[in-house]
Design an enzyme around this catalytic site. Structure first.
Site, short mmCIF file in Angstrom:
data_model
loop_
_atom_site.label_atom_id
_atom_site.label_comp_id
_atom_site.label_asym_id
_atom_site.label_seq_id
_atom_site.Cartn_x
_atom_site.Cartn_y
_atom_site.Cartn_z
N HIS A 116 -32.14 -29.95 -30.23
CA HIS A 116 -33.46 -30.38 -30.70
C HIS A 116 -34.27 -29.28 -31.39
O HIS A 116 -35.50 -29.34 -31.44
CB HIS A 116 -34.28 -30.95 -29.52
N CYS B 14 -40.98 -32.22 -26.30
CA CYS B 14 -39.64 -31.59 -26.23
C CYS B 14 -39.42 -30.44 -27.22
O CYS B 14 -39.17 -29.31 -26.83
CB CYS B 14 -38.56 -32.63 -26.48
CA CA Z 1 -38.93 -33.49 -23.11
#
Ligand code: CA
Length: 466
Positions: free
Chosen positions: A137, A72
């Site tokens: 993130h 990610c």
């Molecule tokens: Ca991901």
């Protein structure tokens, strides 16, 4: 005199008007941990993705779209900067990662360094209103906040995963809380995937009214864990059980949310002047969310095609032919220069990016490949794709070589038959690595084994087909 001034002002206003409206709006629909096989437009008979299937028919489907990392955080860092994230030390893994004794950064300090220029920064420079919805993130500290990285508006969470339902108790980390703007914590009133679409629709309506071109990034956490779905969506899949049933329901919600945004553009009469891209941040982790990457091999967090090749659709009416495919390798790092150029920016003036403006290639003006060579790296692992050949360097076994054009599932290792090619690719990979920064933070070494074990256990994805 008065009249001519009035006419002059009127002309100025109309030219500003026309100028703004000439710029296409940009909507980036971005899913999380979705399986390559789990979309109707990729042939799934199990998943229900009617809105995305329709988008595929209205635009270009890319058959070899890559992310810059199979995980990610780093994948998103590559996309948002248009650069290999290892160039600024965002290599090892997600944030917050492990703070080793040799790591310079603590949890909150792990993020895309503030000197990096983001996609949103570039579009803002071109006069765009910018908004980010969902999973960030890219750093938990205030200095990394989306509203400080080029986005005017934000409704999302700073971390990497959270519940799809509102928290009634405090979550484990503040990074999991939904935040509107900066520091204004506000849990969603409904299932999160739907709530993100509602917020984005509101932004689109407002900016349309204000006649300002806009960029909206919908960074869905769907279909990342936790496996949360609504009873209504689950009921649509009576023949499925367990996690597969839940991921199908989550995917349905994802598609519905995308459809809601696409429908709004149509309602406002601006769909012909809006670029829509749908893609995904990394391959499906079959063990975690029952996603399937067939015909690719492997999963999230490893460098087989199932980890790094993602679904990718692009619709741009009047510019790109509907219902076509583009088969040369591209990267999500290309989105920054592609969008910037579409917004009237001069890509040639940007220094040090790895992405390229895709438009000349997709429209057939340039018949060369956008990338002859692509690279990936994490810890001791490294990958080079050059032409159709792909060399994967592992920490625990000899490097493997595949011809991706002939062997999409990477089941026939041809390294032994091409020792000279292995040698030269190994060298070229090393030379690229010499241009990189050291990782700013580390991951516990034991996680390398987790990734390798997952690759081995979930390599053959045909076993998981419905
Ligand atoms: Ca991901």
């Amino acid at each position: 005199m008065m009249k001519s001034i009035t006419i002059f002002i009127f002309c100025c206003l109309t030219s500003v008007f026309a100028y703004s409206q000439d710029k296409p709006n940009i909507v980036l629909l971005f899913s999380d941990d979705a399986g390559y096989a789990d979309f109707g437009f990729h042939g799934s008979k199990t998943m229900k993705t009617p809105n995305l299937d329709k988008l595929a028919k209205q635009g270009v489907k890319f058959t070899q779209a890559y992310v810059s990392d199979p995980t990610c955080g780093p994948s998103r860092a590559g996309l948002i900067t248009g650069r290999y994230q290892q160039r600024f030390g965002f290599e090892e893994n997600n944030v917050p990662g492990f703070m080793s004794k040799v790591s310079a950064a603590d949890g909150w300090d792990m993020g895309v360094p503030t000197e990096e220029v983001t996609l949103a920064d570039y579009l803002k420079k071109q006069g765009y209103a910018t908004a980010f919805y969902g999973k960030w993130h890219l750093g938990g500290a205030d200095k990394f906040h989306p509203t400080k990285r080029g986005f005017d508006e934000f409704y999302g969470f700073r971390g990497g995963a959270r519940s799809y339902f509102p928290y009634s108790d405090l979550p484990p980390s503040k990074m999991d809380l939904m935040e509107k703007g900066f520091g204004n914590y506000q849990e969603p009133a409904k299932y999160l995937t739907d709530a993100l679409a509602t917020e984005a629709v509101d932004f689109i309506k407002r900016k349309h009214k204000e006649k300002q071109p806009f960029f909206a990034m919908l960074s869905f956490n769907a279909v990342h864990t936790p496996m949360d779905a609504t009873p209504e969506d689950l009921a649509k899949f009576p023949n499925l059980t367990g996690k597969r049933k839940i991921v199908a329901a989550m995917t349905l919600a994802l598609d519905r949310a995308c459809g809601k945004i696409i429908d709004q553009l149509k309602k406002l009469g601006i769909e012909d002047n809006t670029i829509i891209v749908f893609t995904n941040d990394n391959g499906g982790p079959t063990d975690k969310n029952a996603s399937v990457n067939y015909p690719l091999s492997g999963t999230k967090s490893n460098h087989l095609e199932g980890g790094i090749r993602v679904p990718f659709l692009m619709k741009w009416p009047g510019k790109l032919k509907a219902n076509t495919t583009y088969t040369n390798p591209i990267s999500t790092m290309d989105l920054l220069p592609t969008f910037y150029a579409a917004a009237g920016g001069d890509v040639s003036a940007i220094q040090n990016i790895d992405g390229v403006n895709l438009t000349p290639f997709i429209t057939g003006i340039d018949n060369a490949k956008p990338h002859e060579t692509l690279f990936w790296k994490k810890d001791a692992r490294g990958v080079i794709r050059k032409g159709d050949f792909k060399l994967i360097r592992f920490p625990d076994r000899p490097a493997e070589l595949y011809n991706i054009a002939e062997d999409i599932s990477e089941s026939n290792n041809i390294a032994d038959a091409h020792p000279e090619l292995v040698k030269s690719l190994f060298k070229e990979l090393f030379e690229w690595e010499l241009t990189l920064e050291r990782p700013r933070w580390m991951l516990k070494k034991e996680f390398e084994k987790v990734d390798i074990d997952r690759m081995d256990a979930y390599r053959d994805q045909s076993k998981f087909l419905d």
